[in-house]
Design a protein around this motif. Sequence first.
Motif, short mmCIF file in Angstrom:
data_model
loop_
_atom_site.label_atom_id
_atom_site.label_comp_id
_atom_site.label_asym_id
_atom_site.label_seq_id
_atom_site.Cartn_x
_atom_site.Cartn_y
_atom_site.Cartn_z
N ILE A 201 -2.53 5.64 11.01
CA ILE A 201 -1.44 5.75 10.03
C ILE A 201 -1.82 5.00 8.76
O ILE A 201 -1.70 5.51 7.65
N ILE A 202 -2.32 3.76 8.94
CA ILE A 202 -2.68 2.94 7.77
C ILE A 202 -3.82 3.60 7.01
O ILE A 202 -3.79 3.70 5.78
N ILE A 203 -4.84 4.10 7.74
CA ILE A 203 -5.98 4.74 7.07
C ILE A 203 -5.51 5.97 6.30
O ILE A 203 -5.95 6.21 5.17
N GLY A 204 -4.60 6.73 6.89
CA GLY A 204 -4.08 7.92 6.23
C GLY A 204 -3.43 7.59 4.90
O GLY A 204 -3.73 8.19 3.87
N TYR A 205 -2.51 6.62 4.93
CA TYR A 205 -1.83 6.24 3.69
C TYR A 205 -2.80 5.61 2.69
O TYR A 205 -2.69 5.82 1.48
N ALA A 206 -3.75 4.82 3.20
CA ALA A 206 -4.73 4.20 2.30
C ALA A 206 -5.56 5.27 1.61
O ALA A 206 -5.82 5.20 0.40
N ALA A 207 -5.94 6.31 2.37
CA ALA A 207 -6.73 7.40 1.78
C ALA A 207 -5.91 8.13 0.72
O ALA A 207 -6.40 8.47 -0.35
N MET A 208 -4.61 8.33 1.03
CA MET A 208 -3.73 9.00 0.08
C MET A 208 -3.65 8.22 -1.22
O MET A 208 -3.74 8.76 -2.32
N CYS A 209 -3.52 6.89 -1.09
CA CYS A 209 -3.29 6.04 -2.26
C CYS A 209 -4.60 5.75 -3.02
O CYS A 209 -4.64 5.86 -4.24
N ILE A 210 -5.66 5.40 -2.30
CA ILE A 210 -6.89 4.97 -2.97
C ILE A 210 -7.73 6.17 -3.39
O ILE A 210 -8.25 6.21 -4.50
N VAL A 211 -7.88 7.16 -2.49
CA VAL A 211 -8.75 8.30 -2.81
C VAL A 211 -7.97 9.39 -3.53
O VAL A 211 -8.42 9.94 -4.54
N MET B 120 0.83 -1.21 0.00
CA MET B 120 0.00 0.00 0.00
C MET B 120 0.87 1.26 0.00
O MET B 120 0.62 2.20 -0.76
N ILE B 121 1.91 1.26 0.85
CA ILE B 121 2.78 2.43 0.92
C ILE B 121 3.53 2.61 -0.40
O ILE B 121 3.68 3.73 -0.89
N GLN B 122 3.92 1.48 -1.02
CA GLN B 122 4.56 1.59 -2.33
C GLN B 122 3.59 2.17 -3.36
O GLN B 122 3.98 2.96 -4.22
N GLY B 123 2.33 1.80 -3.23
CA GLY B 123 1.32 2.37 -4.11
C GLY B 123 1.23 3.88 -3.95
O GLY B 123 1.15 4.62 -4.93
N ALA B 124 1.29 4.33 -2.69
CA ALA B 124 1.23 5.77 -2.42
C ALA B 124 2.45 6.47 -3.00
O ALA B 124 2.35 7.56 -3.58
N VAL B 125 3.64 5.84 -2.86
CA VAL B 125 4.87 6.44 -3.40
C VAL B 125 4.78 6.51 -4.92
O VAL B 125 5.15 7.51 -5.54
#
Lengths: 49, 520
Positions: free
Chosen positions: B295-305, B221-226
């Motif tokens: 933290i996980i929700i934050g990064y997930a929101a960054m990546c998915i939304v 997920m974090i790689q997705g955000a990056v």
Amino acid sequence: MRLICKNVTIGLPAGIGVLIGTWLLTGIYVVWANKKHDIQVEKIKKKIQ
Amino acid sequence: MILNLCIVQTSLKNINFVSVGMFFIFVFATLYITYRAAKKTKSTSDFYTANRGISGFQNGLALAGNYISAAGFLGITGMVALQGFDGIIYSIGSLVGWPVLLFLIAEPLRNLGKYTFSDVVAYRFRQKPVLIASAIGSLVTIAFYLIIQMVGGGALINKLFGLSYFSSVIIVGSVMTLYVLFGGMLATTWVQIIKAVLLLGGATVIVILSLSHFGYNPVTMIQGAVNRYDISVVSPGSYISDPWEAISLGIALIIGPSGLPHILMRFYTVAHAKAARKSVFVATGFIGYFLILTIIIGYAAMCIVGREVIGAGEDKGGNMAALFLSDTTGGPAFMGFIAAVAFAAILAVVVGLTLSGASTISHDLYVNVIKKGKASDKREVRVARLATLALGILAILLGMLFKNQNVAFMVGITFAVAASANFPALILSIAWRRFSTRGAVYSIITGTVLAVVLIVLSPTVWEELFGFKHALFPLRNPAIISLPASFLAAYIGSVTGREPESAQKYDREKLRTHLGIGAY
């Protein structure tokens, strides 16, 4: 900037480590206080009374 | 391949009736459950003494419920989504104050057996000046806490119903004022426990739904955000680049929890020091788990939304990141549920805060100081009602003023105020023999006034709200100046205004604070 694996900096696991460490620290204190501290307190209390 | 993991879905520009329906069902269900629970607690026996029977585990859960406000949840996830790595300081910082609270304050407070912050500080000293000072400290802290809840609640109604932010804040403020005026005390232990369970459960479901897009692997997920943005989302310095700012925020977050009146209040409700200790351990466990989820929700929101969606619209602070995410991953009905849980929780916090603020004004200030203990119950209630109304209007005005702020950022400056106003007086009255009435008053007034003035002069208010060019105080968080100043004022006051009686009282009090002799 140190990476532990592709695109994950060391800060992320370190941050989560701090959260878990904080919790463990309070746990260690509770065990110490219950096992050691309270017994010492009881001794002082008896001396006073 | 990882790029494809980030699916942009920008639904919900308009009102969604499924969400709104779910929202109302769950808000009313939550309110009904808390009403029943509160009624049950009330009829058992008197509010304070009944709570002496609260177990360590229950109190821990209630502490967690009191602390992880929905506004904090919305703010921290938004902060991580918009600011990336630097937003995490709010997640981590929100827990590190708890060992301080446990090591220094929890057990002595329990052993003193007083009910409010003012009682503890005023115990050794002349009542009147200390009551006035500590009432000012408490009221300012409460006002800042109200801003947080108003901004969070306003943004929530704004997103869900498509109303303007201004009318949303007016609605939240009016609902809360009416609720306090005609409802009364619901902010009991059980309300906090139910709130904690619902928020923890809701956040866990969001995390599971989000991680299912990434094969349940947070690293993917974090790689997705990056990949979606760049490496800066996992590197420091994008938001808090000034080291003094970081230190100041750190001080506020570490000391803040030990100065929050509604957290300190919870230690008077357990049976003995051992239970107070255990409740902090339980609370830190739940809060820590919750913060990892943010933290996980934050990064997930960054990546998915996506940041473009979260930061757009009327809510510049990104406070609705978790709601966007729950809509994308769980559908509009699930978003309605999360919004309802968050809103009910905000309402519970606001009601508790307004009530304690109103009782500070009516009980501590009006009855004890102005009327010197001689006022009829009827008049006291009338003053409490008027105070509630005044606090409601104040909350609406302040909520409008701080419109574009992120809620987690507001938590940071609120903690700075709480730390500077309340902590020095509290810890010194427990630990310093020569601490005197004058020292306590100087410390509380200096801490409160300096923290508020520095916030007004900071870039947040001076530049962003007033529109002036250069802020007169460079840091956004005042704790690094206002907390030491409060301690210094306590020292100067105590040295110039010696008080042998208070030192004598301290010698007796010491046995009780540290050994529990005479505590019930």
